[in-house]
Design a protein around this motif. Structure first.
Motif, PDB file in Angstrom:
ATOM      1  N   ALA A  52      14.192 -11.960   1.212  1.00 20.71           N
ATOM      2  CA  ALA A  52      13.673 -11.614   2.538  1.00 20.71           C
ATOM      3  C   ALA A  52      14.109 -10.210   2.943  1.00 20.71           C
ATOM      4  O   ALA A  52      13.315  -9.440   3.508  1.00 20.71           O
ATOM      5  CB  ALA A  52      14.147 -12.641   3.565  1.00 20.71           C
ATOM      6  N   LEU A  53      15.359  -9.850   2.628  1.00 19.24           N
ATOM      7  CA  LEU A  53      15.864  -8.521   2.976  1.00 19.24           C
ATOM      8  C   LEU A  53      15.112  -7.429   2.212  1.00 19.24           C
ATOM      9  O   LEU A  53      14.784  -6.374   2.767  1.00 19.24           O
ATOM     10  CB  LEU A  53      17.365  -8.451   2.672  1.00 19.24           C
ATOM     11  N   ALA A  54      14.829  -7.676   0.925  1.00 15.84           N
ATOM     12  CA  ALA A  54      14.069  -6.704   0.132  1.00 15.84           C
ATOM     13  C   ALA A  54      12.654  -6.536   0.694  1.00 15.84           C
ATOM     14  O   ALA A  54      12.123  -5.418   0.768  1.00 15.84           O
ATOM     15  CB  ALA A  54      14.011  -7.140  -1.324  1.00 15.84           C
ATOM     16  N   ALA A  55      12.033  -7.635   1.104  1.00 19.19           N
ATOM     17  CA  ALA A  55      10.690  -7.559   1.693  1.00 19.19           C
ATOM     18  C   ALA A  55      10.709  -6.766   3.000  1.00 19.19           C
ATOM     19  O   ALA A  55       9.809  -5.966   3.267  1.00 19.19           O
ATOM     20  CB  ALA A  55      10.151  -8.968   1.935  1.00 19.19           C
ATOM     21  N   ILE A  56      11.744  -6.961   3.805  1.00 19.09           N
ATOM     22  CA  ILE A  56      11.872  -6.210   5.060  1.00 19.09           C
ATOM     23  C   ILE A  56      12.006  -4.717   4.774  1.00 19.09           C
ATOM     24  O   ILE A  56      11.415  -3.878   5.459  1.00 19.09           O
ATOM     25  CB  ILE A  56      13.077  -6.733   5.872  1.00 19.09           C
ATOM     26  N   GLY A  57      12.773  -4.357   3.744  1.00 18.09           N
ATOM     27  CA  GLY A  57      12.918  -2.946   3.376  1.00 18.09           C
ATOM     28  C   GLY A  57      11.593  -2.322   2.977  1.00 18.09           C
ATOM     29  O   GLY A  57      11.283  -1.185   3.368  1.00 18.09           O
ATOM     30  N   ARG A  58      10.783  -3.060   2.199  1.00 17.43           N
ATOM     31  CA  ARG A  58       9.464  -2.542   1.811  1.00 17.43           C
ATOM     32  C   ARG A  58       8.560  -2.377   3.021  1.00 17.43           C
ATOM     33  O   ARG A  58       7.829  -1.389   3.137  1.00 17.43           O
ATOM     34  CB  ARG A  58       8.826  -3.483   0.787  1.00 17.43           C
ATOM     35  N   GLN A  63       5.899   1.023   7.067  1.00 16.95           N
ATOM     36  CA  GLN A  63       5.714   1.373   8.477  1.00 16.95           C
ATOM     37  C   GLN A  63       5.957   2.866   8.712  1.00 16.95           C
ATOM     38  O   GLN A  63       5.260   3.500   9.500  1.00 16.95           O
ATOM     39  CB  GLN A  63       6.648   0.537   9.353  1.00 16.95           C
ATOM     40  N   ARG A  64       6.944   3.436   8.016  1.00 17.65           N
ATOM     41  CA  ARG A  64       7.171   4.881   8.136  1.00 17.65           C
ATOM     42  C   ARG A  64       5.986   5.665   7.572  1.00 17.65           C
ATOM     43  O   ARG A  64       5.567   6.672   8.152  1.00 17.65           O
ATOM     44  CB  ARG A  64       8.468   5.261   7.420  1.00 17.65           C
ATOM     45  N   ALA A  65       5.455   5.192   6.444  1.00 19.17           N
ATOM     46  CA  ALA A  65       4.271   5.849   5.872  1.00 19.17           C
ATOM     47  C   ALA A  65       3.071   5.728   6.807  1.00 19.17           C
ATOM     48  O   ALA A  65       2.286   6.667   6.969  1.00 19.17           O
ATOM     49  CB  ALA A  65       3.943   5.235   4.509  1.00 19.17           C
ATOM     50  N   LEU A  66       2.949   4.569   7.438  1.00 16.31           N
ATOM     51  CA  LEU A  66       1.845   4.354   8.378  1.00 16.31           C
ATOM     52  C   LEU A  66       1.938   5.315   9.559  1.00 16.31           C
ATOM     53  O   LEU A  66       0.926   5.881   9.993  1.00 16.31           O
ATOM     54  CB  LEU A  66       1.849   2.901   8.852  1.00 16.31           C
ATOM     55  N   GLU A  67       3.135   5.514  10.079  1.00 17.45           N
ATOM     56  CA  GLU A  67       3.306   6.422  11.213  1.00 17.45           C
ATOM     57  C   GLU A  67       2.982   7.856  10.818  1.00 17.45           C
ATOM     58  O   GLU A  67       2.393   8.612  11.600  1.00 17.45           O
ATOM     59  CB  GLU A  67       4.729   6.323  11.751  1.00 17.45           C
ATOM     60  N   ALA A  68       3.356   8.240   9.594  1.00 13.24           N
ATOM     61  CA  ALA A  68       3.018   9.585   9.120  1.00 13.24           C
ATOM     62  C   ALA A  68       1.511   9.753   9.017  1.00 13.24           C
ATOM     63  O   ALA A  68       0.948  10.792   9.405  1.00 13.24           O
ATOM     64  CB  ALA A  68       3.680   9.848   7.767  1.00 13.24           C
ATOM     65  N   SER A  69       0.831   8.727   8.499  1.00 13.26           N
ATOM     66  CA  SER A  69      -0.630   8.787   8.387  1.00 13.26           C
ATOM     67  C   SER A  69      -1.281   8.788   9.770  1.00 13.26           C
ATOM     68  O   SER A  69      -2.246   9.514  10.014  1.00 13.26           O
ATOM     69  CB  SER A  69      -1.132   7.592   7.574  1.00 13.26           C
ATOM     70  N   ARG A  70      -0.746   7.977  10.683  1.00 15.70           N
ATOM     71  CA  ARG A  70      -1.310   7.946  12.036  1.00 15.70           C
ATOM     72  C   ARG A  70      -1.209   9.312  12.709  1.00 15.70           C
ATOM     73  O   ARG A  70      -2.151   9.780  13.346  1.00 15.70           O
ATOM     74  CB  ARG A  70      -0.585   6.883  12.870  1.00 15.70           C
ATOM     75  N   ASN A  71      -0.064   9.960  12.543  1.00 16.07           N
ATOM     76  CA  ASN A  71       0.113  11.289  13.134  1.00 16.07           C
ATOM     77  C   ASN A  71      -0.889  12.286  12.548  1.00 16.07           C
ATOM     78  O   ASN A  71      -1.531  13.049  13.273  1.00 16.07           O
ATOM     79  CB  ASN A  71       1.542  11.771  12.897  1.00 16.07           C
ATOM     80  N   ALA A  72      -1.047  12.256  11.213  1.00 17.31           N
ATOM     81  CA  ALA A  72      -1.968  13.184  10.548  1.00 17.31           C
ATOM     82  C   ALA A  72      -3.415  12.918  10.965  1.00 17.31           C
ATOM     83  O   ALA A  72      -4.177  13.852  11.251  1.00 17.31           O
ATOM     84  CB  ALA A  72      -1.819  13.077   9.032  1.00 17.31           C
ATOM     85  N   MET A  73      -3.812  11.648  11.008  1.00 16.26           N
ATOM     86  CA  MET A  73      -5.193  11.317  11.356  1.00 16.26           C
ATOM     87  C   MET A  73      -5.486  11.599  12.835  1.00 16.26           C
ATOM     88  O   MET A  73      -6.588  12.004  13.196  1.00 16.26           O
ATOM     89  CB  MET A  73      -5.477   9.844  11.046  1.00 16.26           C
ATOM     90  N   THR A  74      -4.484  11.406  13.687  1.00 19.92           N
ATOM     91  CA  THR A  74      -4.674  11.726  15.108  1.00 19.92           C
ATOM     92  C   THR A  74      -4.909  13.219  15.303  1.00 19.92           C
ATOM     93  O   THR A  74      -5.821  13.637  16.024  1.00 19.92           O
ATOM     94  CB  THR A  74      -3.454  11.271  15.926  1.00 19.92           C
ATOM     95  N   GLY A 165       0.826   6.723  -1.422  1.00 24.98           N
ATOM     96  CA  GLY A 165       1.259   6.183  -2.704  1.00 24.98           C
ATOM     97  C   GLY A 165       1.742   4.750  -2.652  1.00 24.98           C
ATOM     98  O   GLY A 165       2.056   4.174  -3.689  1.00 24.98           O
ATOM     99  N   ASN A 166       1.817   4.151  -1.482  1.00 30.27           N
ATOM    100  CA  ASN A 166       2.222   2.743  -1.410  1.00 30.27           C
ATOM    101  C   ASN A 166       1.000   1.855  -1.644  1.00 30.27           C
ATOM    102  O   ASN A 166      -0.075   2.332  -1.990  1.00 30.27           O
ATOM    103  CB  ASN A 166       2.877   2.437  -0.058  1.00 30.27           C
ATOM    104  N   LEU A 167       1.172   0.560  -1.451  1.00 31.37           N
ATOM    105  CA  LEU A 167       0.088  -0.375  -1.737  1.00 31.37           C
ATOM    106  C   LEU A 167      -1.135  -0.108  -0.875  1.00 31.37           C
ATOM    107  O   LEU A 167      -2.274  -0.216  -1.336  1.00 31.37           O
ATOM    108  CB  LEU A 167       0.586  -1.815  -1.537  1.00 31.37           C
ATOM    109  N   ASP A 168      -0.924   0.267   0.374  1.00 32.21           N
ATOM    110  CA  ASP A 168      -2.044   0.498   1.288  1.00 32.21           C
ATOM    111  C   ASP A 168      -2.657   1.886   1.140  1.00 32.21           C
ATOM    112  O   ASP A 168      -3.764   2.121   1.624  1.00 32.21           O
ATOM    113  CB  ASP A 168      -1.577   0.305   2.736  1.00 32.21           C
TER     114      ASP A 168
END
Length: 403
Positions: A52-58, A63-74, A165-168
């Protein structure tokens, strides 16, 4: 069975120490709130908690990658919106330039305004992303991706986009070439243009509009030529498929009427004369925003043009500006759609993170009510053991004799 006094004492002390150790362990669990302190406490539960801890880390990394993409797309969506507003102003200037009463000096003034809009658009195309890169750098560039040279604006970035580069595979940049240099030319299906008069070599007296598609299934993707012959009122037109050499349509020519053939329809206006020629070519994905504006500025700065030349040039530039605007708007819509997708992905990640937190808690956290009850039982048992030991300790033969 014979039980010695020493053996009885040893067993009592061992019992007391065991109870004391269990009570200490229970007290430590209560203090930490964790049921598992070491993997040896519960190997199965520890493994479940680690998963569970490893899944939370991923999830947190995603989520950090998502925020970077959100900032760029905005930022990209806002930049494309700004670009569309400037292109709309350029379109209004070109509409004004079609006013027949305007002088060359007034058109030159419009060219200066258009030059200012062009410079603002170049600034948007080279807009930084706030993290050392550029919004339209494609796959990355260490310098602004658009270079303004004497021959025009050139894209020096790397076409494509950067993904996390992540799954999404969240997108971090917009392909600058696709946004600014790959609009669909003409009306999206074909491009019309006026050629020089075949008999005099002078510019045609008529002008052709952008045309429209009447039946997509009949489009051939070939090149065509429309020839005007004769003098009014006995003028005729003929349409030739340049690629095959076959004639596809012919008839009486009347100004401001539509000529239809092979799923296309075009209108020719003005005072077309004998020998006027018009070309139709397949549309391509190579229309560049800055080439369109530079061409319009050059034409507006050209003096002594005839009304026909002005009309034909304005028709073509308005058509190209509309095509470029549509392409920019399409890229903006894609950026907006990615932002919507990111919102949905963020909700999914939050739910998945909550599930894994609950899974980890279920594996390692302590049930406080049950733990307190067990601690009280351990404490009661330890007190009873102490009293029992005190009573047993006095049951010695030496104590009996001395007493």
């Amino acid at each position: 069975m014979r039980v010695t006094t020493a053996n009885l004492f040893d067993r009592s002390v061992a019992t007391l120490q065991g109870r004391q150790q269990r009570m200490q362990q229970q007290q430590q669990q209560l203090a930490s709130g964790k049921r598992i302190e070491l993997a040896s406490d519960d190997p199965t539960g520890a493994a479940r908690s680690e998963r569970a801890l490893a899944a939370i880390g991923r999830i947190e990394a995603n989520q950090r990658a998502l925020e970077a993409s959100r900032n760029a797309m905005t930022l990209s969506e806002a930049a494309l919106g700004d670009a569309n507003e400037l292109m709309q102003q350029a379109r209004e200037l070109m509409l004004s330039a079609g006013n027949a009463s305007y002088s060359d000096a007034e058109r030159k003034g419009l060219a200066n305004k258009l030059q200012g809009l062009r410079d603002q658009l170049l600034s948007i195309a080279n807009r930084p992303d706030g993290s050392g890169g550029y919004l339209f750098s494609g796959q990355g560039a260490s310098a602004p991706p658009f270079l303004d040279e004497a021959t025009g604006v050139r894209y020096v970035g790397t076409p494509g986009t950067i993904q996390t580069g992540n799954l999404d595979n969240f997108q971090l940049t917009v392909d600058g070439r696709a946004a600014w240099e790959e609009a669909r030319s003409g009306n999206g299906s074909f491009v019309t243009s006026a050629a020089a008069n075949a008999l005099t070599g002078l510019p045609a007296k008529g002008w052709i509009d952008s045309g429209r598609v009447t039946d997509p299934s009949q489009l051939t993707g070939n090149n065509y030529r429309i020839d005007i012959a004769g003098t009014p009122p006995a003028q005729t037109y003929s349409v030739t498929n340049v690629d095959t050499g076959a004639g596809v349509a012919a008839g009486t020519f009347l100004p401001n009427t539509t000529i239809a053939f092979d799923g296309m329809a075009v209108g020719i206006s003005g005072n077309a004369t004998d020998g006027d020629t018009f070309n139709i070519a397949p549309a391509t994905n190579d229309l560049r925003v800055f080439d369109v504006l530079d061409g319009a500025i050059k034409e507006l700065n050209t003096p002594l043009r005839s009304s026909v030349e002005i009309a034909q040039a304005n028709v073509g530039r308005l058509r190209d500006i509309d095509a470029a605007m549509n392409n920019l708007q399409s890229l903006r819509a894609q950026a907006g759609e990615r932002l919507n997708t990111l919102d949905g992905t963020e909700s999914r990640m939050a739910a998945l993170k909550q599930y894994n937190n609950e899974e980890r808690s279920a594996a390692e956290d302590l049930d406080m009510v049950q733990a307190i009850s067990e601690f009280q039982n351990q404490q009661s048992g330890y007190d009873a053991a102490l009293k029992t030991y005190a009573m047993v300790q006095r049951l010695s033969l030496f104590n009996y004799i001395s007493g």
